[in-house]
Design a protein around this motif. Structure first.
Motif, PDB file in Angstrom:
ATOM      1  N   ALA A  11       0.837  -1.209   0.000  1.00  0.00           N
ATOM      2  CA  ALA A  11       0.000   0.000   0.000  1.00  0.00           C
ATOM      3  C   ALA A  11       0.863   1.248   0.000  1.00  0.00           C
ATOM      4  CB  ALA A  11      -0.919  -0.013   1.223  1.00  0.00           C
ATOM      5  N   ALA A  12       1.922   1.232   0.800  1.00  0.00           N
ATOM      6  CA  ALA A  12       2.819   2.390   0.852  1.00  0.00           C
ATOM      7  C   ALA A  12       3.476   2.632  -0.499  1.00  0.00           C
ATOM      8  CB  ALA A  12       3.882   2.183   1.930  1.00  0.00           C
TER       9      ALA A  12
ATOM     10  N   ALA B 178      11.355   6.083  -2.256  1.00  0.00           N
ATOM     11  CA  ALA B 178      11.569   5.875  -0.820  1.00  0.00           C
ATOM     12  C   ALA B 178      13.055   5.905  -0.477  1.00  0.00           C
ATOM     13  CB  ALA B 178      10.952   4.544  -0.392  1.00  0.00           C
ATOM     14  N   MET B 179      13.875   5.349  -1.350  1.00  0.00           N
ATOM     15  CA  MET B 179      15.313   5.291  -1.107  1.00  0.00           C
ATOM     16  C   MET B 179      15.975   6.661  -1.179  1.00  0.00           C
ATOM     17  SD  MET B 179      15.889   1.917  -3.472  1.00  0.00           S
ATOM     18  CE  MET B 179      17.656   2.041  -3.732  1.00  0.00           C
TER      19      MET B 179
ATOM     20  N   LEU C 196       7.523   2.864   8.106  1.00  0.00           N
ATOM     21  CA  LEU C 196       6.964   2.162   6.949  1.00  0.00           C
ATOM     22  C   LEU C 196       7.738   2.516   5.678  1.00  0.00           C
ATOM     23  CD1 LEU C 196       4.789   0.425   5.561  1.00  0.00           C
ATOM     24  CD2 LEU C 196       3.262   2.409   5.659  1.00  0.00           C
ATOM     25  N   ILE C 197       8.032   3.783   5.475  1.00  0.00           N
ATOM     26  CA  ILE C 197       8.790   4.213   4.297  1.00  0.00           C
ATOM     27  C   ILE C 197      10.201   3.634   4.336  1.00  0.00           C
ATOM     28  CG2 ILE C 197       9.780   6.217   3.109  1.00  0.00           C
ATOM     29  CD1 ILE C 197       7.276   7.784   4.059  1.00  0.00           C
ATOM     30  N   ALA C 198      10.805   3.597   5.518  1.00  0.00           N
ATOM     31  CA  ALA C 198      12.152   3.020   5.645  1.00  0.00           C
ATOM     32  C   ALA C 198      12.156   1.550   5.253  1.00  0.00           C
ATOM     33  CB  ALA C 198      12.668   3.195   7.070  1.00  0.00           C
ATOM     34  N   GLU C 199      11.093   0.826   5.570  1.00  0.00           N
ATOM     35  CA  GLU C 199      11.010  -0.578   5.178  1.00  0.00           C
ATOM     36  C   GLU C 199      10.889  -0.700   3.661  1.00  0.00           C
ATOM     37  OE1 GLU C 199      10.665  -4.716   4.910  1.00  0.00           O
ATOM     38  OE2 GLU C 199      11.673  -3.352   6.289  1.00  0.00           O
ATOM     39  N   VAL C 200      10.138   0.184   3.022  1.00  0.00           N
ATOM     40  CA  VAL C 200      10.050   0.183   1.561  1.00  0.00           C
ATOM     41  C   VAL C 200      11.433   0.476   0.961  1.00  0.00           C
ATOM     42  CG1 VAL C 200       9.055   1.368  -0.440  1.00  0.00           C
ATOM     43  CG2 VAL C 200       7.606   0.818   1.530  1.00  0.00           C
TER      44      VAL C 200
ATOM     45  N   PHE D 175       4.861  -1.288  12.492  1.00  0.00           N
ATOM     46  CA  PHE D 175       5.606  -0.066  12.197  1.00  0.00           C
ATOM     47  C   PHE D 175       5.302   0.996  13.247  1.00  0.00           C
ATOM     48  CE2 PHE D 175       4.781  -2.155   8.100  1.00  0.00           C
ATOM     49  CZ  PHE D 175       6.098  -2.357   7.678  1.00  0.00           C
ATOM     50  N   ALA D 176       6.359   1.732  13.642  1.00  0.00           N
ATOM     51  CA  ALA D 176       6.196   2.764  14.663  1.00  0.00           C
ATOM     52  C   ALA D 176       5.506   4.006  14.122  1.00  0.00           C
ATOM     53  CB  ALA D 176       7.560   3.139  15.240  1.00  0.00           C
TER      54      ALA D 176
END
Length: 196
Positions: free
Chosen positions: A18-19, A105-106, A57-61, A51-52
């Motif tokens: 979703a993100a 995201a990166m 969430l973005i860091a995981e992407v 996710f905190a």
């Protein structure tokens, strides 16, 4: 319906998916956790099981993106240094095209890699593959890798993604190929030609 989040088959994967879609549509800071939860089909509270917050969430992407990029680099068949560098640069453009949510995201989310160990490890693995691919091109492999990465990234941002807003941007692949030809021929030039 409200309890779907607690029985979701793979909530973490659904939320990162979703993100990814929201990052492409609205940018990394343009969506809320509630929107990500709604798109994943779960309650907003369910997000906090994994996710905190949105940055997490973005860091995981981004972490997943570095993993995908590293896999692309590891799969390259070219072994000759000059050909390998060209293949890595083409892979960079292909990654940005094929995985825009991960790419954004990166590199465009403002996430501090140094403060996220898992993300830093993933980024380091991709960077190490870039460095290894530049071995044999000159005495300072790290600097050469930085040049190749910067050149590839600049072409992606300015021309593939057209951040420069040009009406008729140059074709990114051809531009990158010509730039690499120039750079690599400079590395191969006799030392006397490079002296000042």
């Amino acid at each position: 319906m409200a309890k779907r989040g607690y029985h979701h088959g793979n909530l973490r994967e659904a939320l990162t998916g979703a993100a990814l879609a929201l990052i492409v549509q609205k940018g990394p800071q343009g969506f809320t956790l509630s929107e990500a939860a709604r798109q994943a089909g779960v309650t907003p509270a369910a997000i906090y099981r994994h996710f905190a917050g949105r940055d997490d969430l973005i860091a995981e992407v981004a972490r997943q993106g570095y993993g995908l990029f590293a896999a692309m680099l590891a799969d390259l068949d070219e072994t000759a240094p000059g050909l390998r560098v060209r293949a890595m640069a083409r892979a960079y453009l292909a990654f940005a095209e094929d995985h825009p949510g991960h790419y954004i995201a990166m590199f465009e989310s403002g996430i501090d890699i140094a403060r996220r160990p898992a993300l830093a490890r993933a980024a380091g693995e991709a960077r190490d593959l870039l460095h290894a691919g530049c071995a044999g091109l000159g005495p300072d492999t790290g600097e050469i890798a930085a040049h190749i990465w910067s050149l590839s990234h600049g072409v992606v941002e300015l021309y593939l993604r057209n951040s420069a807003g040009l009406n008729h941007p140059p074709e990114a692949r051809a531009l990158l190929a010509r730039a690499l030809d120039t750079y690599l021929s400079g590395l191969a030039a006799p030392a006397s030609h490079n002296s000042r």
